[in-house]
Write an enzyme that holds these catalytic residues in place. Structure first.
Site, PDB file in Angstrom:
ATOM      1  N   ASP A   3       1.455  -7.667   2.473  1.00  0.00           N
ATOM      2  CA  ASP A   3       1.465  -6.170   1.993  1.00  0.00           C
ATOM      3  C   ASP A   3       2.694  -5.761   1.879  1.00  0.00           C
ATOM      4  O   ASP A   3       3.479  -5.090   2.782  1.00  0.00           O
ATOM      5  CB  ASP A   3       0.835  -5.235   3.065  1.00  0.00           C
ATOM      6  N   SER A  11       4.139   2.013   8.142  1.00  0.00           N
ATOM      7  CA  SER A  11       3.999   1.147   7.246  1.00  0.00           C
ATOM      8  C   SER A  11       5.314   0.805   6.668  1.00  0.00           C
ATOM      9  O   SER A  11       5.746   2.003   6.299  1.00  0.00           O
ATOM     10  CB  SER A  11       2.752   1.765   6.463  1.00  0.00           C
ATOM     11  N   HIS A  32       0.789  -1.171   0.087  1.00  0.00           N
ATOM     12  CA  HIS A  32       0.033  -0.100   0.070  1.00  0.00           C
ATOM     13  C   HIS A  32       0.881   1.171  -0.092  1.00  0.00           C
ATOM     14  O   HIS A  32       0.220   2.465  -0.144  1.00  0.00           O
ATOM     15  CB  HIS A  32      -1.033   0.156   1.268  1.00  0.00           C
TER      16      HIS A  32
HETATM   17  N1  ARG Z   1      -4.441   0.352   7.456  1.00  0.00           N
HETATM   18  C1  ARG Z   1      -3.230   0.236   7.053  1.00  0.00           C
HETATM   19  C2  ARG Z   1      -2.422   1.569   7.095  1.00  0.00           C
HETATM   20  O1  ARG Z   1      -2.986   2.294   7.736  1.00  0.00           O
HETATM   21  C3  ARG Z   1      -3.292  -0.220   5.552  1.00  0.00           C
HETATM   22  C4  ARG Z   1      -3.899   0.472   4.234  1.00  0.00           C
HETATM   23  C5  ARG Z   1      -3.845   0.051   3.488  1.00  0.00           C
HETATM   24  N2  ARG Z   1      -5.044  -1.166   3.035  1.00  0.00           N
HETATM   25  C6  ARG Z   1      -6.321  -0.556   2.566  1.00  0.00           C
HETATM   26  N3  ARG Z   1      -7.089  -1.663   2.469  1.00  0.00           N
HETATM   27  N4  ARG Z   1      -6.672   0.708   2.493  1.00  0.00           N
HETATM   28  O2  ARG Z   1      -2.019   2.394   6.042  1.00  0.00           O
HETATM   29  N1  GLU Z   2      -0.821   1.225   7.743  1.00  0.00           N
HETATM   30  C1  GLU Z   2      -0.277   2.324   8.421  1.00  0.00           C
HETATM   31  C2  GLU Z   2       0.320   3.164   7.580  1.00  0.00           C
HETATM   32  O1  GLU Z   2       0.305   3.288   6.381  1.00  0.00           O
HETATM   33  C3  GLU Z   2       0.401   1.673   9.739  1.00  0.00           C
HETATM   34  C4  GLU Z   2      -0.726   1.160  10.433  1.00  0.00           C
HETATM   35  C5  GLU Z   2      -0.911   1.983  11.636  1.00  0.00           C
HETATM   36  O2  GLU Z   2      -1.532   3.114  11.636  1.00  0.00           O
HETATM   37  O3  GLU Z   2      -0.435   1.769  12.519  1.00  0.00           O
HETATM   38  O4  GLU Z   2       1.338   4.027   7.942  1.00  0.00           O
END
Ligand code: ARG
Ligand code: GLU
Length: 712
Positions: free
Chosen positions: A220, A646, A84
């Protein structure tokens, strides 16, 4: 600072049984935590983690594109980050013919690696406390302007001294609301190429259904490579560049894992707000977040339906959808968690402790006794402006996309005379015409119009700009019809034609364009009425928070203090472990390939797989990547992380890479405001699964061969 460090190590005596450690620590002061980390299993020294004169782990950690973290894993500049995090690059190289989102992409050799204009990766050269130098000659009794000017002058000089005669860049950032300042010297690499990515059915497996949720099965990751000039220094993209030869890269941990293993996350957490007042938290939980959630819900209802209806729209909107959906879902989890733990009452309790402590002596009472009241009073008076500010961001920046072109046109018309005088006008217009290509490549006017209709109604209802901007369906429909039939901002031909014929008269003519007219009116209101009041509110709050935090350090010297995340390099540590999110329920600490197949069988499109995965699962060809016959996909750890972490490496006791951080569990999403050691867990994709996908699934063994594997 000295006193603060000593008190930190003392405080661990009371914490020693609790493995989950709140806090995002500054690498250059990590020696204060060395003994605690070693007591928890770490075999490294503080100098192995951060050293300015010798290579250390820090040299393998890169700030990726300013928002994510990445790590070097080979002597040839190979870089791992999340899928991502590389998503907009992957998406921009994709088309219906080359559908890398759907099928993945693997460069077979250097020549096939794909350049990414504008993408950077930065190595931190050093991070030093310069508080005393920044404050040198700053007289407390002088006006705020005078003090700011003196500080600015000091900072300019410090930056100059730190970079003169080098190719480095430097910046000075406030920590703890300006109680401390650190200089960050960095080396910014500008040629970062895409090497490989798994298909979405691996890299985004689980999609929005599983996002922010455990159990998780997302692969990921994506693979990039840093290129440098032949002198190994950063250089702009050129075919003459060569793979960067790093100072340090992370070996890969192939050791069996078990609950209790030491874990450390090294990366660039973006923002936490641990110190906010109870009234502010209440405002966030009850008003600001719910309103933003509602705005995004509306956009997503349009985008999701359109993406399901057409492959072309799916490709166009996938990156935008992901980014809107991500914060949307996190906020829901945050509000949910803060309500469930009654975060506001917890804060009120902490504020009482603070006030009680201040009341124990006159000096503290004078300095800190009124702060909690002042902060909460300020929230009552000024949070309305933050609300309007947030809504304008949601509407004008996240909502209808044609506003983005309106901003570009606004810049051109506002600065017309200046551009002309400097002879830059034509270059500016050419740049905008070029920009139109990438904008309209990912734009669908039908989708934007539906978003416009829904969000405009909502925005007008929530902020009630003025009598003319009424939340009336007929009024909004009229605007919508005119904008999408006539405005130059919603059609590529009209937009480009307008720019090609741009002349002095166009500056006036644009004011009649229905799209620009609405933009100009709302932006004027935002800039003149909302922004200054919001900024004043924010400035006043930060000034109070500065003293409030100073009081925490002074009155509670034995508590563990850490500066809120601010997109600088930090370390957090804990262990590999599951959690008990609610009464009577337990999360185990890892997931396996079998779980992928089980989710696939539910038929939810977020769990779609390509036939190859089913075949690979049937064959059970796990090679060396399995542990006790299982292929681990993800695991959780008790590490305090946030957005920006991330792609961060999760590092074992010996400095080897165990996996890539990519998420938090649902119950952890509140940790930006309040960390709960019993429930907060970060989610990691196991590096052995990453390598299995490269080698066995994708036939890119040559990349695995570049890395150093540590088995024992
Ligand atoms: N929650 C994770 C972060 O904050 C992964 C985001 C990407 N995945 C998604 N389904 N949008 O970035
Ligand atoms: N998916 C998040 C990012 O892109 C990290 C997950 C979080 O926020 O802890 O930074």
């Amino acid at each position: 600072m000295k006193k603060f460090l000593v008190s930190l190590s003392l405080s661990f005596i009371t914490f020693i049984n609790c493995f989950a450690e709140e806090g995002m620590l500054i690498p250059s002061v990590i020696s204060a935590f060395e003994s605690d980390m070693q007591a928890k299993g770490m075999k490294l020294s503080a100098k192995d983690i951060y050293d300015v004169n010798h290579s250390s782990l820090k040299d393998a950690i890169m700030h990726f594109g300013g928002g994510c973290t990445a790590e070097l894993v080979s002597g040839k500049g190979l870089l791992l980050t999340n899928h991502h995090c590389g998503y907009s690059q992957i998406q921009s190289h994709s088309s219906l013919e080359k559908d890398y989102l759907k099928n993945g992409f693997w460069a077979k050799n250097y020549a096939e690696e794909l350049p990414n204009a504008g993408l950077t990766a930065s190595r931190m050269v050093r991070i030093d406390d310069v508080t005393a130098s920044v404050m040198f000659g700053v007289v407390e009794s002088e006006s705020a302007e005078k003090r700011a000017a003196a500080m600015r002058k000091n900072m300019e000089q410090l930056i100059k001294d730190a970079t003169v005669g080098t190719h480095y860049e430097a910046e000075i950032k406030p920590f703890n609301f300006g109680n401390h300042f650190y200089i960050i010297v960095k080396e910014v690499f500008k040629d970062v190429r895409l090497v490989g990515t798994p298909p979405n059915s691996i890299g985004k497996f689980g999609g929005d259904t599983d996002n922010w949720v455990w159990p998780r099965h997302t692969g990921d990751f994506s693979v990039f490579r840093i290129y440098a000039g032949t002198d190994n220094k950063p250089a702009e993209y050129s075919t003459n560049n060569v793979p960067y030869s790093p100072i340090h890269f992370l070996p890969i941990s192939f050791k069996n894992r078990k609950v209790g293993d030491f874990t450390m996350v090294y990366g660039f957490p973006g923002e936490t707000e641990q110190h906010v007042a109870s009234g502010y938290l209440k405002f966030i939980v009850e008003k600001e977040r719910p309103a933003r959630i509602k705005m995004r819900e509306k956009s997503l209802s349009v985008i999701d339906a359109a993406m399901r209806s057409s492959d072309e729209i799916r490709i166009k909107y996938s990156a935008k959808q992901a980014s809107i959906a991500n914060a949307y879902k996190k906020w829901i989890g945050q509000v949910d968690g803060l309500k469930r733990l009654d975060g506001v009452s917890v804060k009120i309790g902490k504020e009482k402790e603070y006030n009680d402590m201040a009341a124990t002596n006159d000096k503290w009472n004078g300095a800190y006794g009124q702060l909690v009241n002042q902060m909460n009073k300020l929230v009552a008076e000024g949070s309305e402006w933050e609300f309007r500010y947030s809504m304008a961001i949601e509407y004008l920046y996240v909502g209808p996309e044609f506003y983005k072109l309106a901003r570009a046109i606004d810049d051109l018309t506002t600065n017309y005379a200046k551009y002309k005088e400097k002879g830059e006008l034509n270059a500016q217009i050419d740049k905008m015409i070029k920009g139109a290509d990438s904008f309209f490549k990912n734009y669908d006017a039908g989708v934007d119009q539906k978003i416009f209709d829904l969000l405009t109604m909502e925005y007008f209802t929530q902020v009630n700009v003025d009598a003319e901007s009424i939340a009336d369906v007929n009024y909004v429909n009229g605007l919508s019809k005119a904008i999408f039939a006539k405005s130059i901002l919603t059609n590529k031909d009209r937009y480009v034609a307008f720019l090609q014929k741009f002349k002095e008269k166009s500056v006036k003519a644009i004011a009649k364009d229905p799209g620009f007219k609405l933009y100009a009116k709302l932006t004027k209101d935002f800039k003149e009425n909302v922004l200054p009041k919001y900024q004043a509110f924010d400035d006043q709050m930060n000034a109070l928070l500065k003293v409030y935090v100073q009081g925490k350090y002074e009155m509670f010297p034995d508590a563990k203090h850490w500066a809120d995340a601010n997109s600088t390099l930090r370390i957090t540590y804990g262990q590999l472990e599951g959690s008990s999110p609610t009464d009577g329920m337990a999360y185990t600490e890892h997931t396996t390939l079998d779980g992928i197949i089980a989710k696939y069988n539910t038929g939810n499109p977020d769990f779609e797989l390509l036939p190859r995965m089913l075949e690979m699962h049937k064959n059970k060809d796990y090679g060396d990547y399995a542990q006790d016959g299982e292929l681990w996909v993800c695991f959780t750890g008790s590490n305090h992380t946030t957005g920006g972490n991330s792609g961060s490496p999760v590092i074992d006791a010996n400095g080897n890479l165990m996996g890539l951080n990519f998420d938090r569990t649902w119950e952890s999403t509140m940790s930006d405001y309040m960390f709960d050691p019993n429930r907060c867990r970060n989610v990691v994709v196991d590096i052995r699964y990453v390598m299995w996908v490269m080698d066995k699934y994708s036939g890119a063994k040559h990349l695995v061969d570049e890395m150093v594997l540590v088995k024992e």
